[in-house]
Design an enzyme around this catalytic site. Structure first.
Site, mmCIF file in Angstrom:
data_model
loop_
_atom_site.group_PDB
_atom_site.id
_atom_site.type_symbol
_atom_site.label_atom_id
_atom_site.label_comp_id
_atom_site.label_asym_id
_atom_site.label_seq_id
_atom_site.Cartn_x
_atom_site.Cartn_y
_atom_site.Cartn_z
ATOM 1 N N GLN C 202 50.935 42.283 43.239
ATOM 2 C CA GLN C 202 49.721 41.759 42.677
ATOM 3 C C GLN C 202 48.702 41.296 43.826
ATOM 4 O O GLN C 202 49.090 40.107 44.193
ATOM 5 C CB GLN C 202 50.028 40.706 41.623
ATOM 6 C CG GLN C 202 51.358 41.118 40.662
ATOM 7 C CD GLN C 202 50.656 41.786 39.440
ATOM 8 O OE1 GLN C 202 49.695 41.430 38.881
ATOM 9 N NE2 GLN C 202 50.972 43.367 39.394
ATOM 10 N N GLY C 243 47.959 34.948 31.793
ATOM 11 C CA GLY C 243 48.419 36.232 32.488
ATOM 12 C C GLY C 243 47.340 36.827 33.543
ATOM 13 O O GLY C 243 46.507 35.872 33.621
ATOM 14 N N HIS C 244 47.822 37.690 34.252
ATOM 15 C CA HIS C 244 46.806 38.192 35.358
ATOM 16 C C HIS C 244 45.663 38.811 34.719
ATOM 17 O O HIS C 244 45.722 39.376 33.578
ATOM 18 C CB HIS C 244 47.528 39.445 36.223
ATOM 19 C CG HIS C 244 48.278 40.440 35.610
ATOM 20 N ND1 HIS C 244 48.918 41.192 36.341
ATOM 21 C CD2 HIS C 244 48.209 40.723 34.343
ATOM 22 C CE1 HIS C 244 49.176 42.153 35.369
ATOM 23 N NE2 HIS C 244 49.172 42.055 34.212
ATOM 24 N N ASN C 245 44.535 38.536 35.583
ATOM 25 C CA ASN C 245 43.218 39.112 35.215
ATOM 26 C C ASN C 245 42.507 38.697 34.078
ATOM 27 O O ASN C 245 41.477 39.118 33.527
ATOM 28 C CB ASN C 245 43.339 40.803 34.971
ATOM 29 C CG ASN C 245 43.902 41.371 36.221
ATOM 30 O OD1 ASN C 245 45.038 41.651 36.342
ATOM 31 N ND2 ASN C 245 42.685 41.637 37.232
#
Lengths: 352, 352, 352
Positions: C202, C243-245
C-alpha cells in the site's frame, strides 16, 4: 535505477515475450502507466484498455495474450495469475523504496534484561519489552509498542507503531501487526452473583501462526483457560474484535469492523465481509463466505455464500416496510383467513 | 506448592464434604481436570460428566450434590453458586501465578512534579502523568499509558499498557482499563453554520465508579457541559463506543462492538449483546436485555428481552426476501385488494 | 475575571440589547444558568423556559426575541444562529480555562535530526517523530504520539495523546486527531494464489485537508497506489474505519462506529448516522444522509435521507417476524395463488 524485465522473470517466473533488457522503474495501473512502468491485466474485460496501454511492459494471462498482442507493441510477461504476479512485483518495487530500519535497540526503549532480542531485530524508540520476551531474527518492533512478559515475536514479523502484545502470547514468522492492534487482552468472562459480576481470570493465550496480518485497532482476546488460535495465513482487517477461545482456520480473511464472539470455531478459507458479526459458540465450516453487515446467529455447516442485512431504501419507504415487518405475523394471519374464505367460496361454488 | 481444600473453604465459604487437607494446584474444567485440580459443576446437564471426573475435588450446588456423590469419590465443596465460586478460586490461583509489579515509578516515565502518586502504586515504563493527576494506593499504570491533568485513578485500579485517560476524568476502586481504551476523549458536538461545522468544546468529564471494567480499544466520550457517568460494577467489553453525556446504570454489561450515541440514559442490570447499537437521547429502563446486532431506535421502558436483526440466509434466498421486504407495502396492498374481492364474492354468493 | 458582553459582541457579532458592561463568567444551558452566565435559546420550543431564565444574558434569534423579551429582563444578544454563536462563545470560555502547552520538544521525545519542528510547536513526552517529518507552527503533538517519516502536520493541528500518524501522510491546518486514531495504516489488499493471500503493498498516502477532525480509535487506510483523500471540514467521530482509496467530500460528517470499505467515493455535506456501513467502490452523491445502522450496499446518486435497519421488537415478536422474513417468497407465492383462485371464482360467477 530501473529493473530489467529479465530480472523480474528470473525472480517471479512467467514467459517473457520481448526484450529482457528493457528496464522499468515501477508498476502502475493500465490507465496511468507510462514508458517507465510495467502494468498488468487481471480482468479480461479490460483487454481493450490493455491493448492501448502506454506501459513499457504488461503482465497478462495466457487467455488474454493473443487479443492484447494484436494491438499492444510492448513487452509482455505471460503468467497464469497476473494479479498475484502484480502483487509480487509491487512488493519488489516497494522494498526498493524502503530503507529497512537498522538492527538494534533504540536507547529510549526499555527492554528487560531477561528478554531475548535477536541482534538482527529492530526495537524502536519508546518501546517496552518485558521480562522473558523473545524477539526473533529480523523482527521489527516500531515506536511505542509493548511486548509483555514471555511473549514471542517470530522471525521477520513487523509490529507497527503503538501495538500492544500481551504476556505469553505468540506470533509466528512474517506476520504484520498494524498500529493500535491489541493482542491478548482479557476475554469478557464473568460469573454473576447477587447481581454483581465476578471476574473470571483469563489465563489462556493468543497463538498466531505464520503469515498472519492483523489490522489497525483490531483486538484479539486471550483464552479463558485454553488458548485463542489464529492459524497460518489468516488476514484480519482493521477494527475487528475476536473473542476469547475462538479458533480461526488457515487462510480465512475478514474485512474491517467484523466481530466474533467468544468460542466461535471458524473454518479455513472463509471470508467475512465488513461489519459481519458472529455470535459465540458457533461453528462455521470451511469455505463459508459471509456477506458484509450480516449477523451470523446460527452455525453454518455447509460451504457457500450467506447474507443477512436489511435492504437500504429512501427513508419514507423504509418507514412503511419496517412498520409492516413488525406486523408480519398479522399479515400472515390475513393470508390464512383469505385462504379459508376462498376454500369456502370454492366449495360452495362446486356444490351448486 | 498446592493449596489445601480447607483453606479454600475458609476463604470462600461452602460446605466441605471430604478431606480438608487434600491439596490442589489449580482449577480446570470437568473434562480436562486431573488429580491435581479442583473442578466445578455449574450446569446440571453435565452431572454425568461430573460424576466421572478425575478431579481431586468438585464444586457443586446442593441440588446436584446427591446425584454427583453417587458416582464421584473425590472431595466436594457444596455451595449455592458454583460458577461464582469457580471465579473466586480461579482468581486465587491466577494471583499465585502472577508477580505483582513493584511499587514505584519507572525511570523512563514522565510524571509531573505536581502529580500525586501513592508510594504503593506502580508507574511503568514510558508512561506520562500530567500536572495535578492523582494515582491512589495500589494502582497499576502499565507501560505507555497517558494520565491527563488532574485525572484521578482510584485504589487498586489497573490500567493495562497504552491506555489514554484524559484530563479531569476519574475512576474509582478496583477498576480495570484494558489496552488501547480511551477515556474522556471529546464528544462529537458541532453547530452548523453556512454548511461548516463549528466545534462545541467538550468541557464535561467522564466519571467511572468502583469495579468498572473497560475493554481494549473502547472509547468513552467526556460530557459536553455535564459529565458522562458510568456507575459501579459496569462491565464494558472491547471496541465499545459510549457517546458524551451518557449515563449507564450499575452492573450493566455490554459485549464487544456495542455503540451508544450521546445522552442515552441506560438503567441498571441491563445487558447488551455484541454490536448492539443505541441511538442518542433514548432512555432504557433497568433490567432490559438487548440481543446482539440490534439497533435500539426508540426508548425501551419495560424490562425484557428485545431483538432486531435481519435473519441470515443463503445468499440466493436473502436476495429474494430482501427484494420483497423493499416492496412489502405493495404486498399489503395486494392483500387488501384480495380482501375486498372476497367480500364482494361472498356478498354476491349470499344474495343468490 | 469575567468577560464584558460588549467584548463578546465585538468578537462574534450580533445585536446587543442591554448593558454592554455587564460581565459573565461562562456559558450554561437555560435550566442551569445563573447570574454569572450567558445562556442561549437555539430551539423555539423552549421560549417559555428562556423567558424565565436566571442567566445574566441570553443569545436569541430575531424570530424569538419579541416573545422572550416580554418576560426576560436580562441583556440579550440577537443573532441569526444562536447555536453557532453558543459554540463560539463556549470555545472562547474554554480557551480561557486552558493553559496551552509550552512550545518546544520534551526531553523524552525522540525526534529525528532531519525532522522539521516549528519552534512554536509542542512535542510532548514519549513522542516519536521520524526522519523528514514536518510539524508546522502552533501544532501540538501530545504524549505518546508517533509521526512517521516525511509526514506533515499542519499549522495549529492538535494530535491528542497516543495518535499514530504514518509515513508521508499529511494533515492541513486546525485539524484535531483524537487519541488512538491511526492515520495511514495499510489498506486491506491481497491477491489470492493457490488459496494463499499475497500482500499488495500500500504505497499511497492519506491526505487530510484543513479543519478535519478524526475521533478516538478511528482508522484511515492509506491508498494502494493512489491516495485516500479527506477534504476540508470533514468530521469523523470515534471508532470509524475508512478503507483505502476512499474520497470523502468537504464538510461531510460521520457518527461513531461507521465503516466505509475501500474506494468508496462520498460527496460533500453528507451525514452518516452511527454504525452505518458503506460497501466498497460505491458512489454517494452530495447531500446524502444515511440513517444510523444502515448498510449502504448500492450507490446512492440522489440527495435525500436513506435508511435500512431491522426494527427492534420484543424478542418473541422478533422471532415470529424473522421466521416470516426468511419465508417471504413463499408468502408471495400464496398471494399469487389466492389471486388466481379469486380470478377463477370471479370469472365463474360472471359466467353464471
Amino acid at each position: 535505477m530501473g529493473t530489467r524485465l529479465g530480472e523480474l522473470v528470473e525472480r517471479f517466473g512467467g514467459q517473457l515475450v520481448g526484450n529482457p533488457n528493457l528496464e522499468v522503474q515501477g508498476i502502475a495501473p493500465l490507465d496511468s502507466a507510462d514508458a517507465s512502468h510495467i502494468s498488468f491485466l487481471s480482468n479480461s474485460k479490460l483487454r481493450a484498455l490493455a491493448g492501448q496501454s502506454r506501459a513499457a511492459a504488461l503482465i497478462v494471462a495466457p487467455m488474454d495474450d493473443t487479443t492484447v498482442a494484436a494491438t499492444y507493441e510492448g513487452t509482455r510477461i505471460v503468467t497464469t495469475n497476473p494479479y498475484a504476479y502484480f502483487a509480487r512485483v509491487a512488493q519488489y518495487f516497494a522494498a526498493l523504496d524502503e530503507t529497512p530500519p537498522a538492527p538494534g535497540v533504540h536507547p529510549s526503549a526499555v527492554v528487560h534484561d531477561s528478554a531475548s532480542i535477536d541482534p538482527s531485530a529492530h526495537i524502536g524508540p519508546n518501546v517496552t519489552v518485558e521480562a522473558g520476551a523473545v524477539v526473533k531474527a529480523g523482527a521489527i518492533i516500531d515506536a511505542g509498542c509493548f511486548v509483555g512478559r514471555e511473549a514471542e515475536i517470530g522471525e521477520e514479523t513487523h509490529l507497527f507503531a503503538n501495538v500492544t502484545f500481551h504476556a505469553r502470547c505468540r506470533i509466528g514468522k512474517r506476520g504484520i501487526l498494524h498500529s493500535g492492534a491489541v493482542i491478548g487482552t482479557d476475554g469478557f468472562g464473568f460469573a454473576k452473583e447477587n447481581g454483581v459480576y465476578i471476574k473470571i481470570p483469563q489465563t489462556g493465550r493468543v497463538l498466531l501462526g505464520d503469515d498472519v496480518d492483523v489490522g489497525a485497532n483490531t483486538t484479539i482476546d486471550r483464552g479463558a483457560l485454553a488458548d485463542t488460535i489464529i492459524e497460518d495465513g489468516v488476514k484480519l482487517d482493521n477494527q475487528i474484535q475476536i473473542g476469547h477461545n475462538c479458533h480461526i482456520g488457515a487462510n480465512t480473511a475478514m474485512a474491517g469492523c467484523v466481530g466474533v464472539a467468544g468460542s466461535a470455531r471458524i473454518g479455513k478459507n472463509c471470508t467475512f465481509g465488513g461489519a459481519a458479526m458472529v455470535l459465540g459458540h458457533l461453528e462455521i465450516a470451511d469455505n463459508v463466505h459471509i456477506s458484509s453487515g450480516s449477523m451470523v446467529s446460527r452455525s453454518v455447516l455447509e460451504p457457500g455464500q450467506y447474507t443477512g442485512f436489511y435492504p437500504l431504501a429512501k427513508n419514507a419507504e423504509w418507514e412503511k416496510s419496517a412498520a409492516i415487518v413488525r406486523n408480519l405475523s398479522s399479515m400472515r394471519e390475513k393470508i390464512r383467513t383469505l385462504e379459508k374464505q376462498i376454500k369456502n367460496l370454492t366449495d360452495n361454488a362446486e356444490q351448486k
